[in-house]
Scaffold this active site. Structure first.
Site, PDB file in Angstrom:
ATOM      1  N   GLU A   1       6.993  19.359  70.701  1.00 18.85           N
ATOM      2  CA  GLU A   1       7.746  18.625  69.846  1.00 18.85           C
ATOM      3  C   GLU A   1       7.753  17.064  69.999  1.00 18.85           C
ATOM      4  OE1 GLU A   1      11.415  18.196  66.856  1.00 18.85           O
ATOM      5  OE2 GLU A   1      11.911  19.273  68.628  1.00 18.85           O
TER       6      GLU A   1
ATOM      7  N   ASP B   1      10.622  12.436  73.533  1.00 13.88           N
ATOM      8  CA  ASP B   1      10.955  11.429  72.751  1.00 13.88           C
ATOM      9  C   ASP B   1      11.584  10.144  73.736  1.00 13.88           C
ATOM     10  OD1 ASP B   1      12.482  11.413  69.812  1.00 13.88           O
ATOM     11  OD2 ASP B   1      13.002   9.445  71.298  1.00 13.88           O
TER      12      ASP B   1
ATOM     13  N   ASP C   1       8.455   8.122  62.511  1.00 11.25           N
ATOM     14  CA  ASP C   1       8.575   6.950  61.762  1.00 11.25           C
ATOM     15  C   ASP C   1       7.182   6.736  61.086  1.00 11.25           C
ATOM     16  OD1 ASP C   1      10.961   6.378  63.124  1.00 11.25           O
ATOM     17  OD2 ASP C   1       9.970   5.674  65.073  1.00 11.25           O
TER      18      ASP C   1
ATOM     19  N   LYS D   1       3.571  -0.460  58.247  1.00  7.08           N
ATOM     20  CA  LYS D   1       2.909  -1.591  58.435  1.00  7.08           C
ATOM     21  C   LYS D   1       2.025  -1.585  59.481  1.00  7.08           C
ATOM     22  CE  LYS D   1       6.157  -4.513  55.907  1.00  7.08           C
ATOM     23  NZ  LYS D   1       7.368  -5.324  56.019  1.00  7.08           N
TER      24      LYS D   1
ATOM     25  N   ASP E   1       9.311  13.105  55.320  1.00  8.60           N
ATOM     26  CA  ASP E   1       9.852  12.830  54.102  1.00  8.60           C
ATOM     27  C   ASP E   1       8.963  11.754  53.541  1.00  8.60           C
ATOM     28  OD1 ASP E   1      10.871  11.230  56.134  1.00  8.60           O
ATOM     29  OD2 ASP E   1      11.631  10.033  54.607  1.00  8.60           O
TER      30      ASP E   1
ATOM     31  N   THR F   1      15.961  19.335  60.833  1.00  5.66           N
ATOM     32  CA  THR F   1      16.193  18.150  61.995  1.00  5.66           C
ATOM     33  C   THR F   1      17.393  17.348  61.290  1.00  5.66           C
ATOM     34  OG1 THR F   1      14.767  16.660  61.277  1.00  5.66           O
ATOM     35  CG2 THR F   1      13.658  18.409  62.789  1.00  5.66           C
TER      36      THR F   1
ATOM     37  N   TYR G   1      17.094  14.098  61.167  1.00  2.91           N
ATOM     38  CA  TYR G   1      16.718  13.433  60.000  1.00  2.91           C
ATOM     39  C   TYR G   1      16.430  13.998  58.879  1.00  2.91           C
ATOM     40  CZ  TYR G   1      16.564   9.032  62.663  1.00  2.91           C
ATOM     41  OH  TYR G   1      17.186   8.008  63.302  1.00  2.91           O
ATOM     42  N   GLU G   2      15.853  15.136  58.894  1.00  2.00           N
ATOM     43  CA  GLU G   2      15.451  16.165  57.686  1.00  2.00           C
ATOM     44  C   GLU G   2      16.729  16.208  56.821  1.00  2.00           C
ATOM     45  OE1 GLU G   2      13.698  19.908  58.428  1.00  2.00           O
ATOM     46  OE2 GLU G   2      13.541  20.338  56.213  1.00  2.00           O
TER      47      GLU G   2
HETATM   48  C1  LIG Z   1      12.897   9.134  62.710  1.00  2.00           C
HETATM   49  S1  LIG Z   1      13.269   9.846  64.325  1.00  2.00           S
HETATM   50  C2  LIG Z   1      13.164  11.748  64.063  1.00  2.00           C
HETATM   51  C3  LIG Z   1      13.876  12.249  65.172  1.00  2.00           C
HETATM   52  C4  LIG Z   1      13.679  14.021  64.942  1.00  2.00           C
HETATM   53  N1  LIG Z   1      12.357  14.497  64.845  1.00  2.00           N
HETATM   54  C5  LIG Z   1      14.335  14.388  63.510  1.00  2.00           C
HETATM   55  O1  LIG Z   1      13.675  14.716  62.888  1.00  2.00           O
HETATM   56  O2  LIG Z   1      15.434  14.314  63.684  1.00  2.00           O
HETATM   57  C6  LIG Z   1      11.907   9.400  64.951  1.00  2.00           C
HETATM   58  C7  LIG Z   1      11.865   9.876  66.636  1.00  2.00           C
HETATM   59  O3  LIG Z   1      10.524   9.540  67.258  1.00  2.00           O
HETATM   60  C8  LIG Z   1      10.840   8.966  68.333  1.00  2.00           C
HETATM   61  N2  LIG Z   1       9.655   7.996  68.734  1.00  2.00           N
HETATM   62  C9  LIG Z   1       8.985   7.157  67.732  1.00  2.00           C
HETATM   63  N3  LIG Z   1       7.741   6.499  68.427  1.00  2.00           N
HETATM   64  C10 LIG Z   1       7.859   7.164  69.734  1.00  2.00           C
HETATM   65  C11 LIG Z   1       6.827   6.883  70.630  1.00  2.00           C
HETATM   66  N4  LIG Z   1       5.761   6.415  70.759  1.00  2.00           N
HETATM   67  N5  LIG Z   1       7.102   7.760  71.977  1.00  2.00           N
HETATM   68  C12 LIG Z   1       8.178   8.717  72.048  1.00  2.00           C
HETATM   69  N6  LIG Z   1       9.215   8.690  70.988  1.00  2.00           N
HETATM   70  C13 LIG Z   1       8.956   7.994  69.726  1.00  2.00           C
HETATM   71  C14 LIG Z   1      11.931   7.914  68.290  1.00  2.00           C
HETATM   72  O4  LIG Z   1      12.588   7.688  69.379  1.00  2.00           O
HETATM   73  C15 LIG Z   1      12.942   8.698  67.106  1.00  2.00           C
HETATM   74  O5  LIG Z   1      13.689   9.465  68.078  1.00  2.00           O
END
Ligand SMILES: C[S@@+](CC[C@H](N)C(=O)[O-])C[C@H]1O[C@@H](n2cnc3c(N)ncnc32)[C@H](O)[C@@H]1O
Length: 222
Positions: A51, A76, A125, A129, A159, A200, A202-203
């Site tokens: 994941e 993460d 994310d 951009k 989303d 999740t 964020y979901e």
């Molecule tokens: C919007 S959050 C979503 C977290 C989780 N999957 C959820 O749905 O609740 C995006 C996650 O991706 C991680 N993340 C973003 N870019 C990353 C990268 N290049 N390497 C490791 N983690 C990354 C961030 O630290 C963050 O916890």
């Protein structure tokens, strides 16, 4: 009251299934479990599911409970979020769960070719951009291809309509990565499998805001 970040970082050091090594370490050493996750850590021959950007690791933990015959690894960069999944998987004595705190760009330092069988990308994310930082851009797919078996399934749950549209129409277009299923409104679709079973952190926030959830399932081909 919940633990603060520093307390979580401290406790993270005690979890036997959380791996965090520095970039400098990876420059000078081979990560000890690379190519050996099954023989040396999980002690079985079960498929390994990742994941990516797992945050609190809801898919990692919940799918690991549902599928004891698969091994799950959440990745993460944020330790305070990973703490949640580590805590639950240790309290529940789950032998088929691990977490790595690292940047996804470094993933080939942690896994050998063909070591991974399936990948979940959960609410990344959208990087509107910076296309080059999207977790489904060709650059990132090339990292995944180095460690995943041919035809491994990738799930993207997001989303972000923009990320969904970009992934479908720009990255995996032209049959380069065969699409198994896609929908721009998951909960209005008839499709049913694990993707609807887990929500999740964020979901849930996005659902509470009334946003639609999109989903793509495609195959990584070498
Ligand atoms: C919007 S959050 C979503 C977290 C989780 N999957 C959820 O749905 O609740 C995006 C996650 O991706 C991680 N993340 C973003 N870019 C990353 C990268 N290049 N390497 C490791 N983690 C990354 C961030 O630290 C963050 O916890």
């Amino acid at each position: 009251m919940g633990k603060n970040k520093l307390e979580r970082f401290e406790e993270n050091l005690t979890f036997p299934n959380l791996f965090q090594v520095s970039y400098e370490f990876l420059q000078q050493n081979t990560f000890p479990l690379k190519g050996k996750w099954n023989s040396d850590f999980f002690k079985n021959n079960n498929p390994i599911v990742l994941e990516l950007g797992c945050g609190k690791g809801e898919y990692t933990v919940n799918l690991a409970k549902k599928y004891p015959n698969k091994n799950f690894i959440g990745i993460d960069i944020k330790g305070a979020r990973l703490w949640r999944g580590c805590k639950t998987s240790n309290e529940d004595k789950m032998g088929n769960v691990a977490f790595i705190r690292t940047r996804i760009q470094l993933i080939e330092n942690f896994f050998a070719a063909d070591e991974v069988s399936e990948i979940w990308i959960t609410f990344p994310d959208p990087q509107l951009k910076k296309p080059n930082k999207r977790l489904t851009c060709e650059r990132f797919l090339s990292y995944y291809k180095k460690i995943a078996k041919n035809n491994s399934i990738v799930h993207l749950k997001t989303d972000s309509y923009e990320l969904y549209d970009y992934t479908i129409n720009e990255v995996i277009a032209e049959g380069k990565y065969p699409v198994v299923f896609h929908t721009d409104d998951l909960y209005a679709s008839d499709f049913y499998d694990d993707v609807k079973d887990v929500r999740t952190f964020y979901e849930q926030m996005f659902l509470d805001m009334g946003k639609k959830i999109t989903y793509i399932q495609f195959k990584l081909q070498q």
